[in-house]
Enzyme design. Sequence first.
Site, PDB file in Angstrom:
ATOM      1  N   ASP A 194       0.853  -1.188   0.000  1.00  0.00           N
ATOM      2  CA  ASP A 194       0.000   0.000   0.000  1.00  0.00           C
ATOM      3  C   ASP A 194       0.891   1.242   0.000  1.00  0.00           C
ATOM      4  O   ASP A 194       2.096   1.167   0.265  1.00  0.00           O
ATOM      5  CB  ASP A 194      -0.884   0.037   1.247  1.00  0.00           C
ATOM      6  CG  ASP A 194      -1.821  -1.157   1.338  1.00  0.00           C
ATOM      7  OD1 ASP A 194      -2.082  -1.780   0.290  1.00  0.00           O
ATOM      8  OD2 ASP A 194      -2.261  -1.466   2.461  1.00  0.00           O
ATOM      9  N   ASP A 219       1.494   4.516   2.088  1.00  0.00           N
ATOM     10  CA  ASP A 219       1.229   5.269   3.317  1.00  0.00           C
ATOM     11  C   ASP A 219       1.389   6.753   3.000  1.00  0.00           C
ATOM     12  O   ASP A 219       2.465   7.208   2.621  1.00  0.00           O
ATOM     13  CB  ASP A 219       2.195   4.857   4.425  1.00  0.00           C
ATOM     14  CG  ASP A 219       1.938   3.443   4.918  1.00  0.00           C
ATOM     15  OD1 ASP A 219       0.769   3.046   4.979  1.00  0.00           O
ATOM     16  OD2 ASP A 219       2.911   2.734   5.210  1.00  0.00           O
TER      17      ASP A 219
END
Length: 213
Positions: A136, A138
């Site tokens: 992912d 951040d």
Amino acid sequence: MVGTLHVHDLILLRTESAVISTQRDPACPYLNPNRRPWVVVRRSRISDGLIPVGVRGSQRHERCAGFTRLSEVMETRRPDQLRLLLAEDSRRALQAFRTLSYLESRLAGLDMSWGPGGSVGYELASGIPAVRAGSDLDFILFAPRKLEITEAQDLWRMISSATGKVDAVVETPFCGFSLEEFATTSRRNILLRTSVGRILGSNPWNLSNGEDS
């Protein structure tokens, strides 16, 4: 010269032995002696001159927490100094980097500082491959002024339209919190991440003794 350090900052230490535990013993077995020791500033109180840091090893499960001294810090990189242009060309096809590119093109006029954290921030600061195919992004937004709810909703709507998953954290002078929770919840209190732990509160820009006021 090294200035004031903040949570999410990436710092380069003189040696891997600069990361210690509270007992002044070596704190982490995952630092590679053949690589420059980059660590991230953790969210915790600084006491006895010790800066709380987190260490990332070469494997996903290799994480540990320790401390270091300001005198051991050689370089710093803030999230808002990290952009896609620092990535190797061969790495930019990874989803997390494509997501970063998408946000860079749409947040150019934002009046608050922001940047990547996590594996993306670590790789851009250190040059050490850390991003994986399933990583992912951040996203760290630094918000010294209060975000109005409509402003937060518009920002989250844009960020969540990215093709890759984004974990967006807002950092105020007092704490951090999830942008998604702030923008989408109907509850009065949200989870606030402070230097002394997690609490529930309604105003991340005005905390007093762990309570919102």
